[in-house]
Design an enzyme around this catalytic site. Structure first.
Site, short mmCIF file in Angstrom:
data_model
loop_
_atom_site.label_atom_id
_atom_site.label_comp_id
_atom_site.label_asym_id
_atom_site.label_seq_id
_atom_site.Cartn_x
_atom_site.Cartn_y
_atom_site.Cartn_z
N LYS A 1 51.82 -20.69 -14.33
CA LYS A 1 51.20 -19.56 -13.64
C LYS A 1 51.60 -18.25 -14.31
O LYS A 1 52.72 -18.18 -14.84
CB LYS A 1 51.61 -19.58 -12.17
CG LYS A 1 53.09 -19.35 -11.95
CD LYS A 1 53.51 -19.64 -10.55
CE LYS A 1 55.02 -19.57 -10.48
NZ LYS A 1 55.80 -20.03 -11.63
N TYR B 1 54.50 -14.26 -7.51
CA TYR B 1 55.33 -14.99 -6.54
C TYR B 1 55.11 -14.47 -5.13
O TYR B 1 55.20 -15.22 -4.15
CB TYR B 1 56.82 -14.88 -6.91
CG TYR B 1 57.20 -15.77 -8.06
CD1 TYR B 1 57.42 -17.13 -7.86
CD2 TYR B 1 57.33 -15.27 -9.35
CE1 TYR B 1 57.76 -17.96 -8.91
CE2 TYR B 1 57.67 -16.09 -10.41
CZ TYR B 1 57.89 -17.44 -10.18
OH TYR B 1 58.22 -18.26 -11.22
#
Lengths: 374, 374
Positions: B139, B224
């Site tokens: 990611k 995040y």
């Protein structure tokens, strides 16, 4: 002894006026006066508004060194009877909202502490000022900055002090954080976070009536973060953005904000990210992040002991009753020209009102609102 | 025994096909297969990109129960030599960025884990898919949602899995918080806060080159909080607002965000208030506030042990190596059709990219950007 000291003080002032050829600023003179009179002069206060916070202040004043509760202004005669008994207040120092302008003829009262619903502060403070008494006003000082400025102007015109009930400005752990920041122990400040809120109960209370409160959580509890952001960061914000959500429009009517998140941008690039809410528990938290260290306070603004951790360890300053220290310090400001570490004057109050105005505007427009508090 | 189990499984499937008249969804079938084969099938992985995170994943795989590191794709021959020696990788499983399409003819590799700069993910994942191999992609999956969607489409067309490296979705304390939230132990969720950031070093690294990173802190570490907000709150956001500050435009060039605060609004009225930064220390914190309780995690997404407190006490789930668990679970997803508590598929990745797109748009326009992730 008292007479002698006052005589000496007056004599010394006269001597100064005669011998010092340059203009001496009033504040400097006041400070030099304070050396003589600090322990002498007692601030004799009447409390206007005998609700729960008024009661808390009255209790705190009992431990003051130089403040005395000598009067009340209330619309509820039964409360007045109780307070008279409890605090030994003479009948001649008791007023109601119709007749309290007569306080101007009462030489036994120096100041009135206005602890009434927000929307009433403006007229009440202006009336206090016109009566020639110093005004202490609970925060928020008003329901918008324009009203706040009127109050500042009225007090200036009347030659009385206007002080806002910013009790945190005298709280020892808070002052220690400000000292650390000023000493560079945190390095460059980068980020502040203020989370302030609680789940409000009784839906019929004045805090949920826009005509009396001028707003919801933001006015009541969010102001701790607007104010805290400023004293923790040590700068004045230059822009504001804000977002509102309302999950219970029945309880939180038009004009009463339930939850607002807002962000303040500061000249150095610091961002403050804050939350104000009437719909959450456990929210009384400040966090300050700098290039060399950090501070976390929880609770950060509640009445109880303020607790905090820093990168150097826990904050361990003395635990005090906030309102006791606040009132003693306000006596020193009024009588000795003392300058607090963080101002508590009307101008300071207007700054928070300008930020709150901008927050409400940012919620409405959805955009960034510029600020000029300098 | 192995043969017998596979026989039984096939027989049972045939029997089902014969006797159950309604259509059996593939996922259900896959789950029933998994009961027989879970311990059998090993996912044989090649890592693409042998940088520091690739190295961390390789090390973690050594402790996996059903994942084996069998190949590498790298542009640096000296690294390939080292990895071959260290992990016993046969030469025939080593590729470079020119020739790795030939992986399609290599029956010893099941999947490729793409751990390269963000902007390269799209083309690389699409090539992996075209080679008929499952793609695991670090990611952010791409540099925007459109690219992410192309990757999803390519993998679907090729009939391979696309999984994103959301290691937190398998972290035990994180899963415990999700369990608590789903069980109602926190009551109604009201607020989420995610603070994520660090002071980035070397100004020449690819993360600070917009052509390779597609963005700054937001892509790297802010994700995040976009992702965490979703799994902590348990809803998909419907609007985004965001504010950017840049204190060092020399280090953080055009297209590289230094510090962004952003807010996500959720259908229930929850607000998430988040910070993403490359210019602060000590920021790895999640906070979730509900009507009945709260959770605070710090560190919340770092590699080390995740630590947390709740209104009920500390989070005490087992400490694991995130990437080891992630890879074993991904083997189960690929071979057994296992459904993780929080998805890690390409569609999940696209959702975060859509939020990040919206954050960048909100920074530019200064306004609220609507989202539709359903």
């Amino acid at each position: 002894m008292k007479t002698r000291r006052i005589f000496l003080q007056k004599a010394s002032l006269s001597a100064m006026a005669l011998t010092v050829p340059t203009l001496t600023p009033f504040s400097t003179m006041a400070n030099s006066i304070s050396d003589f009179t600090r322990e002498e002069k007692t601030l004799r206060v009447a409390i206007m508004g005998l609700g729960s916070y008024g009661t808390r202040v009255a209790e705190a004043i009992q431990s003051c060194k130089r403040v005395k509760l000598v009067g009340v202004i209330s619309g509820t005669p039964s409360k007045v009877v109780k307070w008279r008994e409890k605090y030994g207040i003479p009948e001649k120092n008791c007023y109601n909202y119709e007749n309290f302008d007569a306080i101007k003829d009462n030489p036994d009262i120096d100041a009135v502490y206005v602890i009434t619903p927000n929307a009433l502060h403006k007229d009440e403070v202006i009336r206090v000022a016109k009566a020639g008494k110093h005004a202490i006003c609970e925060k928020p000082m008003a329901v918008n900055a324009a009203d706040g400025q009127e109050m500042v102007d009225a007090c200036k015109a009347a030659g009385v002090h206007l002080l806002i009930g910013y009790r945190m400005h005298f709280e020892p752990n808070t002052l220690e954080v400000i000292r650390m920041r000023k000493a560079g122990e945190l390095g460059e400040i980068r980020f502040f976070q203020g989370l302030a809120g609680f789940t409000i109960g009784d839906p019929t209370q004045w805090r949920l009536d826009p005509a009396l409160s001028g707003g919801g959580a933001m006015m009541d509890i969010g102001i701790y973060s607007t104010n805290g952001a400023r004293y923790m960061v040590g700068e004045e914000p230059i822009w504001v953005t804000a977002q509102e959500v309302k999950t219970n429009p029945e309880k939180f009517k038009e004009g009463i904000d339930e939850t607002i998140t807002f962000q303040l941008g500061f000249p150095s690039g610091v961002i403050a990210s804050c939350l104000s809410t009437y719909n959450m528990n456990n929210l009384d938290r400040f966090y300050l992040n700098g290039s060399k260290g950090w501070v976390e306070m929880q609770p950060s603004t509640g009445y109880g002991p303020i607790k905090g951790m820093t990168h150097k360890g826990p904050l361990n300053e003395p635990i005090v009753t906030h309102q006791t220290v606040q009132m003693d310090e306000m006596a020193a400001i009024i009588f000795d020209g003392k300058r607090p570490e963080v101002p508590v004057n009307g101008e300071e109050g207007v700054k928070d009102m300008k930020i709150i105005d901008a927050i409400f505007q940012a919620v409405k427009t959805g955009g960034k609102v510029s600020l000029n508090l300098a």
